[in-house]
Structures are given as structure tokens and as C-alpha cells.
Scaffold this motif. Sequence first.
Motif, mmCIF file in Angstrom:
data_model
loop_
_atom_site.group_PDB
_atom_site.id
_atom_site.type_symbol
_atom_site.label_atom_id
_atom_site.label_comp_id
_atom_site.label_asym_id
_atom_site.label_seq_id
_atom_site.Cartn_x
_atom_site.Cartn_y
_atom_site.Cartn_z
ATOM 1 N N HIS A 72 8.804 29.183 51.869
ATOM 2 C CA HIS A 72 8.610 29.683 53.232
ATOM 3 C C HIS A 72 7.126 29.844 53.528
ATOM 4 N N SER A 73 6.618 29.094 54.493
ATOM 5 C CA SER A 73 5.210 29.232 54.874
ATOM 6 C C SER A 73 4.920 30.582 55.507
ATOM 7 N N GLY A 74 5.930 31.190 56.142
ATOM 8 C CA GLY A 74 5.694 32.409 56.889
ATOM 9 C C GLY A 74 6.159 33.684 56.247
ATOM 10 N N ILE A 75 6.625 33.626 54.986
ATOM 11 C CA ILE A 75 7.118 34.818 54.302
ATOM 12 C C ILE A 75 6.404 34.961 52.965
ATOM 13 N N VAL A 76 5.800 36.109 52.732
ATOM 14 C CA VAL A 76 5.159 36.402 51.450
ATOM 15 C C VAL A 76 6.156 37.148 50.570
ATOM 16 N N SER A 77 6.466 36.597 49.420
ATOM 17 C CA SER A 77 7.365 37.277 48.483
ATOM 18 C C SER A 77 6.678 38.512 47.897
ATOM 19 N N PRO A 78 7.447 39.471 47.374
ATOM 20 C CA PRO A 78 6.821 40.629 46.716
ATOM 21 C C PRO A 78 5.857 40.169 45.624
ATOM 22 N N LEU A 79 4.670 40.737 45.618
ATOM 23 C CA LEU A 79 3.642 40.322 44.655
ATOM 24 C C LEU A 79 3.870 40.967 43.301
ATOM 25 N N VAL A 103 -0.358 43.117 52.047
ATOM 26 C CA VAL A 103 -0.630 43.265 53.479
ATOM 27 C C VAL A 103 -1.676 42.245 53.935
ATOM 28 N N ALA A 104 -2.709 42.057 53.137
ATOM 29 C CA ALA A 104 -3.765 41.122 53.497
ATOM 30 C C ALA A 104 -3.234 39.694 53.600
ATOM 31 N N LEU A 105 -2.386 39.296 52.671
ATOM 32 C CA LEU A 105 -1.814 37.937 52.707
ATOM 33 C C LEU A 105 -0.894 37.764 53.901
ATOM 34 N N GLU A 106 -0.127 38.816 54.202
ATOM 35 C CA GLU A 106 0.779 38.725 55.351
ATOM 36 C C GLU A 106 -0.001 38.619 56.661
ATOM 37 N N LYS A 107 -1.118 39.312 56.769
ATOM 38 C CA LYS A 107 -1.923 39.233 57.988
ATOM 39 C C LYS A 107 -2.529 37.841 58.175
ATOM 40 N N LEU A 108 -2.796 37.153 57.075
ATOM 41 C CA LEU A 108 -3.367 35.816 57.176
ATOM 42 C C LEU A 108 -2.379 34.813 57.756
ATOM 43 N N LEU A 109 -1.097 35.162 57.764
ATOM 44 C CA LEU A 109 -0.064 34.261 58.283
ATOM 45 C C LEU A 109 0.287 34.553 59.730
ATOM 46 N N GLU A 110 -0.294 35.581 60.314
ATOM 47 C CA GLU A 110 0.046 35.954 61.690
ATOM 48 C C GLU A 110 -0.586 34.987 62.693
ATOM 49 N N ILE A 119 -11.359 40.480 44.731
ATOM 50 C CA ILE A 119 -10.171 39.642 44.855
ATOM 51 C C ILE A 119 -10.152 39.103 46.275
ATOM 52 N N VAL A 120 -10.005 37.779 46.405
ATOM 53 C CA VAL A 120 -10.081 37.119 47.710
ATOM 54 C C VAL A 120 -8.704 36.589 48.099
ATOM 55 N N PRO A 121 -8.061 37.157 49.125
ATOM 56 C CA PRO A 121 -6.762 36.631 49.566
ATOM 57 C C PRO A 121 -6.930 35.332 50.340
ATOM 58 N N VAL A 122 -6.050 34.377 50.064
ATOM 59 C CA VAL A 122 -6.085 33.084 50.751
ATOM 60 C C VAL A 122 -4.661 32.724 51.184
ATOM 61 N N GLY A 123 -4.486 32.492 52.471
ATOM 62 C CA GLY A 123 -3.175 32.116 53.000
ATOM 63 C C GLY A 123 -3.069 30.616 53.183
ATOM 64 N N ILE A 124 -1.865 30.074 52.931
ATOM 65 C CA ILE A 124 -1.602 28.645 53.122
ATOM 66 C C ILE A 124 -0.329 28.506 53.950
ATOM 67 N N GLN A 125 -0.406 27.727 55.022
ATOM 68 C CA GLN A 125 0.750 27.432 55.854
ATOM 69 C C GLN A 125 0.810 25.940 56.140
ATOM 70 N N TYR A 126 2.036 25.450 56.385
ATOM 71 C CA TYR A 126 2.236 24.030 56.651
ATOM 72 C C TYR A 126 2.952 23.839 57.983
ATOM 73 N N ARG A 127 2.649 22.741 58.641
ATOM 74 C CA ARG A 127 3.375 22.357 59.851
ATOM 75 C C ARG A 127 3.491 20.837 59.867
ATOM 76 N N TYR A 128 4.515 20.350 60.542
ATOM 77 C CA TYR A 128 4.735 18.915 60.633
ATOM 78 C C TYR A 128 3.898 18.330 61.766
ATOM 79 N N VAL A 129 3.361 17.149 61.527
ATOM 80 C CA VAL A 129 2.584 16.467 62.555
ATOM 81 C C VAL A 129 3.467 16.170 63.763
ATOM 82 N N GLU A 130 4.670 15.673 63.506
ATOM 83 C CA GLU A 130 5.680 15.465 64.542
ATOM 84 C C GLU A 130 6.920 16.246 64.144
ATOM 85 N N LYS A 131 7.492 16.978 65.061
ATOM 86 C CA LYS A 131 8.647 17.816 64.758
ATOM 87 C C LYS A 131 9.798 16.957 64.231
#
Length: 471
Positions: free
Chosen positions: A176-183, A464-471, A209-221
Motif C-alpha cells: 500500500h503506497s498510502g498506508i504505513v504499517s506499524p513500525l 507520524v513523520a512517515l505518515e505525514k510524508l504521504l499526505e 534519523i531521516v524519514p523518507v516516503g515513497i509512493q507510486y502512481r500509474y502513468v495511465e489509469k
Amino acid sequence: MPRSIQSTQPPLKFIPQRFNPFVLQIVRWLLPFVLRFRTRPWLPTGIVHIESKNAEILAKLYQQFQAGKIRFLIAFRHPEVEDPLCMLYLLSRIVPRVARQQGILLQHPVHSYFLYDRGMTVWAGNWLGWLFSRVGGVPIRRGRRLDRQAIQTARELFANGKLPIAVAPEGGNNGHSGIVSPLEPGVAQMGFWCVEDLQKANRSETVFIVPVGIQYRYVEKPWSKIDWLLSKLEADSGLPVNEIDPSASLNQQEIYYQRIYRLGEYLITEMEEFYRRFYHQDIPKTISTEEFASPNEILIARLHRLMDKALKVAEEYFGIQPQGNFIDRCRRLEEAGWNYIYREDIPDINALPPFKRGLADWIAEEADLRMRHMRLVESFVAVNSTHIQEQPTAEKFAETTLLMFDMLSRIQDTTFPGRPRLGWKEAQITVGEPISVTERWENLQGDRHAIRQAVSDLTKDLQVALEKLLE
């Protein structure tokens, strides 16, 4: 995933880290091709574009690191198996480019050591362990209460290595690109260990410690591919394909949502009966609906109840008491299964008499079968009742459909074929504000008894920091 295991195996030995700049350079040259065509060179399925936000934060951190002023750990999100490749692209291409644009001088290579799951070499092959060791990888047994050699190596690299270190604090990808599992608390603990090691050596570097978020999206739906995949899953499950009438007064998202809901409800009902009948699990055929606000919440409650029963089937076999959340339980079961398969208590498997070898093979094969219950649960640890309904997107529908594909594939085929690729994707990598571990250590004022709470607090703040990066 490997074929089903039918015989006992030698122990999974620790793979020492042997960083080789030449091997890293070769991997960097191949990276754009691997990102696009990682699994199917003949299909348009890979990642065609990676963009970043706040990469200058990492550029400045690397400059300070190389000047001997700081130590830092990159804590990155792990939704998909492509994440390490995207992180390599970030460090090898984006960060150096941003540094040049801002006049920040960096020494090469801009890279990091990293932790990886030792189990990856089980399903991918020994070549992966060889490669990872040459590009800075340290293998860790996720389920072990204390993987001493891996932890000590990572601790040493964090405090004294020539590069920073990167870790996925979720411990595994959740799909899930938009859900952070419990750390898991390991990243926070490593941060405090690094501060402690530096102080013992009378060194003044600040630890971050540096939080980094990664999300994916399709070029064409990929609606047509989602439709195809859902039709395949419906057919494989024994359901009539696409029973919902597209001409009804429903929009596209509602049609696909109803198909996913219908398929999910059917699969849960079948699996409940499976565990009820063949594993003698007490699963009521009805569930009280008073505490739930919607049919979707009821379905998710049934899913979580089913996941609990599936894990208990494996836990009862291995003699493990259920402890922690679903992820914790999966990790402990994985380690228990590996202890039955990769036998550290047998000096030489080939020297066993046929009778004892037969018993060992029997145990290994049965352990592999019991671990499949845990593998089914792994696919759904991040599923919740509102993920799709809140801002429904093609990406969310695709992710959920692919998770159901994983489940059916694990049941139907012991070789677990690769996932269908639904189209070209883009990645968005967002770098968050560094979290100072040194500052938190100083606030403890030398109270070692408060470190456990500090680790817990830092883990929550990182979540919290990782979740904010996905907003």
C-alpha cells in the motif's frame, strides 16, 4: 517465492558485507533498465519516472556526514519490492544532481549501507546475497529475537562506516503506497546505540534519523487491466465473472468497489469454512453487527478474525503463544519455521543415516506447509475498512486487487508466479525533516532506565513523520 520445501536444508549463514565500488558502479549503470524491465523485458510494466521532494535535505546531510560532523540513518517507507531500486536512484542520481545545482560539494559515491531480509536470498537465490554484500547490504533474520551478528554489524557501520545506513522500519513491504504499517523499534534503538557508541569514543557527531516516503502512481489509469485481473480472480474463485451490470447507475469506482467487495466477501466465507472444517477453528457463522457502522467494517472485522485463526493454526503447531500484532506474530512464525527447515543443530545433513534424514525432511516439509498460513496473513496486514472509500483511486483498486491475487496464487500454485504488471508507473520520493536522536539522548540526562520509553516515543514520532510524508 521458492517451490515448496520437501527436505531439510543447511543453516542460513550470515553473509558478510563486502562493499565493492566497482560492483556498485555496474549496478548504477544498469539501474534505469532494471527499473523499467525488472521482471518482464517484453512488457511495459516498470517505473519510467522518479521525482523527489526535499532532496536538498539529503544533499546537505551527506555534506555534513562527509565532513565528520554527523551520522545519520535513512528510514524509508517500504510499500513495494521496487523501493530499494528507487532509493538507489535517489542517492545515485537525484541527490548528486541537486547538490550540483545548489553548489554543495559531495564526495563519491553518494550511497548507503542497508539492511535486507535474509529470506530474500531463499526465494531469489544465492546470487542476490553475493550482489547485496558487494553494494553494502547486511542481511538480518527478521523473526529472531536477537540476530547478534547482523545487529552488531549494522551498529558498527552506523557509528563507524564510511557511508550512512538505510533501513525500512516497517520490516517488510505491505503493498500500500498510502498506508504505513506499524513500525518496528529497531531503527529507534539503532539511533540510541549510535549516540552511545559515539560518546564512548569521545566523538561529537550528531546522530539523525531521516524519514523518507515513497509512493507510486500509474502513468495511465489501468482500469482495463484491473477489470481483466478481477475477471481472472472471479473465475479462479468460482464466481460468475463481472456479475454487476455496468449499465447500472454507478460510476466506474463504484462498480469496481462492488466487485472487490463481492470477491473479498466470497473468499473470506470460503476460508472461514476451510479453517472451521479442516483445522477445527471456532469461527462463528454470524458476527454481531451492533458495533460496526457499515458492511465494509463488518467485512474487515471478519478478515481480521480469520487472520487471527490462520496464525493460531501455525502457532499451535510450532508451540508459540500469540504475542503482539499481526506483523509481530508473522515474524515469530517465520523464524520458528526456518528453525525447523534450516537446521543449525545438524552439523552435516548428508552424514545423517537415512532414517534420521527422513525424519528431518518430514519436519522441514511440514514446517513449510504450516508457514503458508502465515504467508496468507502477510498479504493483508495493512488492509483497513476505509482505505479505498477515502479518495478512491485506480492505484488503491490495483493494490487491493493485487493483494487478492497474491492470496489466490499462494493457494493455487506453490511456485507463486510473479504479480501481473498493470502498466508503467511513476515514483514520488519525499524526504522529511531529520529527527535528532542526540537531542533526545541528552534530554534523558543519563537515565538508562528511560531509554526504553525513549525508543518507543521515537518510534511513534517516526511513524507520524512517515505518515505525514504521504499526505
